[in-house]
Design an enzyme around this catalytic site. Sequence first.
Site, short mmCIF file in Angstrom:
data_model
loop_
_atom_site.label_atom_id
_atom_site.label_comp_id
_atom_site.label_asym_id
_atom_site.label_seq_id
_atom_site.Cartn_x
_atom_site.Cartn_y
_atom_site.Cartn_z
N GLU A 31 24.06 46.82 -9.33
CA GLU A 31 23.33 45.56 -9.20
C GLU A 31 22.08 45.56 -10.07
OE1 GLU A 31 23.08 41.72 -7.65
OE2 GLU A 31 24.68 43.20 -7.38
N CYS A 71 35.44 47.78 -4.49
CA CYS A 71 34.24 46.95 -4.53
C CYS A 71 34.12 46.40 -5.95
CB CYS A 71 33.00 47.77 -4.17
SG CYS A 71 31.42 46.93 -4.46
N THR A 72 33.88 45.11 -6.08
CA THR A 72 33.86 44.51 -7.42
C THR A 72 32.63 44.91 -8.23
OG1 THR A 72 32.95 42.46 -6.48
CG2 THR A 72 35.34 42.57 -6.84
N HIS A 73 31.69 45.60 -7.62
CA HIS A 73 30.59 46.17 -8.40
C HIS A 73 31.04 47.41 -9.18
CE1 HIS A 73 27.94 43.73 -5.83
NE2 HIS A 73 26.99 43.95 -6.71
N ASP A 96 30.42 36.43 -4.17
CA ASP A 96 30.21 37.87 -4.01
C ASP A 96 28.79 38.08 -3.52
OD1 ASP A 96 30.62 40.63 -4.08
OD2 ASP A 96 30.04 40.80 -6.18
N SER A 97 28.54 39.31 -3.06
CA SER A 97 27.20 39.65 -2.62
C SER A 97 26.24 39.81 -3.79
CB SER A 97 27.24 40.96 -1.82
OG SER A 97 27.70 42.02 -2.64
N TYR A 147 26.15 44.11 0.91
CA TYR A 147 26.85 43.81 2.16
C TYR A 147 27.45 45.07 2.77
CZ TYR A 147 26.89 38.68 1.46
OH TYR A 147 26.56 37.35 1.32
N GLY A 148 27.72 46.06 1.95
CA GLY A 148 28.50 47.22 2.38
C GLY A 148 27.83 48.10 3.41
N CYS A 157 34.79 40.13 -3.34
CA CYS A 157 33.99 41.19 -2.73
C CYS A 157 34.90 41.93 -1.77
CB CYS A 157 32.81 40.57 -2.00
SG CYS A 157 31.87 41.72 -0.97
N THR A 212 34.06 44.01 0.56
CA THR A 212 33.50 44.02 1.91
C THR A 212 33.78 42.72 2.63
OG1 THR A 212 31.75 45.52 1.17
CG2 THR A 212 31.38 44.35 3.22
#
Length: 227
Positions: free
Chosen positions: A152, A186-188, A10-11, A42-43, A73, A75
């Site tokens: 993040e 988005c996994t965030h 992932d980012s 990344y988005g 991710c 994205t």
Amino acid sequence: MDTRAIGVFDSGVGGLSAVRALRALLPGEDILFLADTANVPYGTRSREDICALSAAGARILYGRGVKALLAACGTISANGLGAIAGAVPIPFCGVIEPAAAEAARVSRNRRVGVLSTEATARTGAIPRAIRAHGADIEVFAHGAGALVPLAEAGRTDYADPEVRAAVDASLAPFAGTGIDTLVLGCTHFPLLAPIIGDMLGEGVTLIDSGAATAGYIRELLRQTGLE
């Protein structure tokens, strides 16, 4: 028996939601997690940048000997899977198809929202995947750029006025749509799920795209003899 690890990429820290789901479903597997925090988010990047970063991350994990790869991710899944395919000779999957299938399965009124990064939203990949599972489903998609940096940084507290304002602005496009399901593309975003859920109300089911993918990885390992 193949004792090599599963690679998860992932980012940033959002992919840990997928790691948590994989550990619960596949407790006998080792997992190697790569978070590209040097280049997050990344988005907001171009497709070319995302493809280059996706290939680079996949090569790092392949170099560490992983047997399969999860691009945890949204994205990357919308933009970079082709780059991964050209970079490494191991099975892999993204998070879009599993999340789309789950959304189509659970939606009762066939009105589904998709909240993703801007780079994912531009591709239209998640709405297309959802409609592939049900042509009768009406999809409302929105790309939100403000949530990833907050997640993040670990800023997920409802009491934080900036977090609350960012989530409110991100959910505003879904007002009046009547959705009963929202894909967190988005996994965030699952890190902010308690706030998102509170703002949407009890009638809306949240789909964690990373968690939805754990079952796909299990089946991928079975089909390829890599368990």
